[in-house]
Design a protein around this motif. Structure first.
Motif, mmCIF file in Angstrom:
data_model
loop_
_atom_site.group_PDB
_atom_site.id
_atom_site.type_symbol
_atom_site.label_atom_id
_atom_site.label_comp_id
_atom_site.label_asym_id
_atom_site.label_seq_id
_atom_site.Cartn_x
_atom_site.Cartn_y
_atom_site.Cartn_z
ATOM 1 N N ILE A 7 3.457 -26.282 41.608
ATOM 2 C CA ILE A 7 3.687 -25.284 40.560
ATOM 3 C C ILE A 7 2.357 -24.650 40.170
ATOM 4 C CG2 ILE A 7 4.746 -24.838 38.325
ATOM 5 C CD1 ILE A 7 6.627 -25.971 40.463
ATOM 6 N N LEU A 11 2.131 -20.914 35.560
ATOM 7 C CA LEU A 11 3.530 -21.159 35.221
ATOM 8 C C LEU A 11 3.679 -22.416 34.373
ATOM 9 C CD1 LEU A 11 6.054 -19.548 35.852
ATOM 10 C CD2 LEU A 11 6.464 -21.036 37.806
ATOM 11 N N LYS A 24 12.571 -15.819 35.743
ATOM 12 C CA LYS A 24 12.272 -15.289 37.081
ATOM 13 C C LYS A 24 11.040 -14.390 37.060
ATOM 14 C CE LYS A 24 14.322 -12.680 40.906
ATOM 15 N NZ LYS A 24 13.199 -11.725 40.995
ATOM 16 N N GLN A 26 8.437 -14.538 35.195
ATOM 17 C CA GLN A 26 7.221 -15.352 35.124
ATOM 18 C C GLN A 26 6.946 -16.048 36.454
ATOM 19 O OE1 GLN A 26 8.467 -17.629 31.648
ATOM 20 N NE2 GLN A 26 6.986 -16.547 30.351
ATOM 21 N N CYS A 27 8.020 -16.480 37.117
ATOM 22 C CA CYS A 27 7.847 -17.088 38.441
ATOM 23 C C CYS A 27 7.271 -16.074 39.425
ATOM 24 C CB CYS A 27 9.187 -17.618 38.952
ATOM 25 S SG CYS A 27 9.816 -19.050 38.055
ATOM 26 N N ASP A 28 7.820 -14.856 39.414
ATOM 27 C CA ASP A 28 7.320 -13.805 40.303
ATOM 28 C C ASP A 28 5.852 -13.516 40.033
ATOM 29 O OD1 ASP A 28 9.833 -13.612 41.428
ATOM 30 O OD2 ASP A 28 10.444 -11.866 40.243
ATOM 31 N N LEU A 32 5.603 -17.483 42.658
ATOM 32 C CA LEU A 32 6.644 -18.424 43.072
ATOM 33 C C LEU A 32 7.919 -17.617 43.325
ATOM 34 C CD1 LEU A 32 6.467 -21.577 43.274
ATOM 35 C CD2 LEU A 32 7.793 -21.652 41.160
ATOM 36 N N LYS A 34 11.830 -16.579 44.952
ATOM 37 C CA LYS A 34 13.156 -17.157 44.706
ATOM 38 C C LYS A 34 13.465 -18.311 45.655
ATOM 39 C CE LYS A 34 15.692 -13.809 47.556
ATOM 40 N NZ LYS A 34 16.783 -12.783 47.548
ATOM 41 N N VAL A 37 11.752 -21.355 44.190
ATOM 42 C CA VAL A 37 12.526 -21.790 43.017
ATOM 43 C C VAL A 37 13.789 -22.510 43.463
ATOM 44 C CG1 VAL A 37 13.870 -20.982 41.042
ATOM 45 C CG2 VAL A 37 11.614 -20.000 41.498
ATOM 46 N N TRP A 46 13.684 -28.927 39.129
ATOM 47 C CA TRP A 46 14.029 -27.918 38.131
ATOM 48 C C TRP A 46 15.546 -27.846 38.001
ATOM 49 C CZ3 TRP A 46 10.860 -22.717 38.487
ATOM 50 C CH2 TRP A 46 9.500 -22.995 38.319
ATOM 51 N N THR A 56 11.855 -26.613 33.692
ATOM 52 C CA THR A 56 10.903 -27.283 34.576
ATOM 53 C C THR A 56 10.819 -28.785 34.333
ATOM 54 O OG1 THR A 56 9.037 -26.924 33.073
ATOM 55 C CG2 THR A 56 9.521 -25.168 34.648
#
Length: 332
Positions: A7, A11, A24, A26-28, A32, A34, A37, A46, A56
């Protein structure tokens, strides 16, 4: 299946301030995608909370062990809503949870509004409100309803005990004074379902130190034995015995005192030891009749009112002409 990616620190930092949740976007932004994830979810590291929002923390919510568990669960609901809706503003009970108001239900449905007041179809996990323009404040980079509109939004949806406890909490913690509650009343009068909640305002007391004390006081009031005093300090020959939750004057210069305790609100060994000291001081004089109830009993459907009323009848209590306040010095 490939192992989940490490991770990104960015994040992890987001999750730490959002009760373990990320979305999503924040992941992008952290790199990170899809697929990564998806692998994290499949591996059980997760879990999906609602559309495009992920937890998380690998431990299921119901198995988490933390001192602020119920506060965490409520704040988590607020964050779930804000993260699910771009620009989402936490409103109602969710906003109150972030304002640190006590007395709310143990579980909250994520509830948000859009800055432009529009609505859209969301999953069943999040409620999107169409509120007219209302004041907001910043909360960790997001916007939440200010305290006055949040109260007006939340109170019509609460039960009586919870509503009175919420009002007592904002008074006790000094978030608002009694005059500021007039603004809440005025705002509520324009909302559907607020008629019954408007009757709760006179019942609120800033002397209630927990929702359990609010429930105990209301139960006694409903059973015809309103307390003669609240948060009264007793001394004997100038020596402090204790400050007690609820008090009734009895004939012959005696008093019935009620203490509400339990790990739900008097938590930690230090507080439990303090409860024992208070108990010993109170029972050391024949002037005080002491009743102690756990928080769970005070918060139960029946409450402590029937038992307290029966005790007071046996002790020949009659309502006091004036409320006890501050300090009471007991004669030897």
């Amino acid at each position: 299946m490939r192992p989940p990616r490490k991770i990104p620190p960015r994040l992890l930092s987001d999750a730490a301030t959002q009760e373990g949740l990320v979305n999503k976007a924040q992941c992008d932004a952290a790199g990170l995608d899809k697929y990564a994830v998806g692998r994290l979810i499949k591996a059980g590291a997760w879990s999906r909370v609602t559309r495009c929002v992920y937890d998380t923390d690998p431990d299921p919510v119901e198995r988490r062990r933390r001192d602020d568990y119920f506060e965490h669960v409520r704040r988590r609901a607020a964050w779930a809503g804000m993260l699910a809706v771009p620009g989402g503003i936490a409103v109602g009970a969710c906003a109150l949870a972030l304002h640190r108001v006590a007395g709310l239900p143990a579980r909250l449905v994520p509830e948000v509004a859009r800055p432009d007041g529009t609505a859209a179809k969301l999953g069943s996990e999040v409620v999107l409100r169409r509120y007219r323009s209302f004041p907001t404040v910043r909360y960790r980079g997001r916007r939440i309803a200010a305290l006055v509109p949040a109260l007006a939004q939340a109170l019509p949806g609460l039960a009586r005990g919870g509503g009175v406890a919420v009002l007592g909490s904002v008074l006790h913690q000094g978030f608002l004074d009694v005059s500021a509650l007039d603004q809440v009343r005025d705002m509520m009068r324009r909302r559907r379902g607020s008629v019954r909640a408007l009757d709760w305002f006179p019942l609120a007391s800033g002397l209630d130190e927990s929702p359990a004390e609010t429930a105990a006081r209301l139960s006694c009031l409903d059973h015809g034995v309103p307390p003669d005093g609240q948060q009264v300090t007793f001394t004997l020959a100038g020596v402090l015995l204790a400050r007690v939750d609820l008090v009734w004057r009895l004939p012959g210069g005696r008093y019935l005192v009620v203490e509400i305790d339990g790990r739900a609100y008097h938590s930690g060994q230090e507080m439990l030891a303090d409860d024992s000291v208070r108990q010993n001081g109170l029972v050391g004089t024949d002037r005080l009749v002491v009743l102690r109830y756990p928080a769970a009993e005070a918060l139960s459907d029946e409450g402590i009112g029937p038992d307290v009323a029966a005790r007071l009848t046996a002790l020949r209590w009659t309502p006091a002409a004036a409320l006890l306040r501050g300090q009471v010095e007991l004669d030897r």
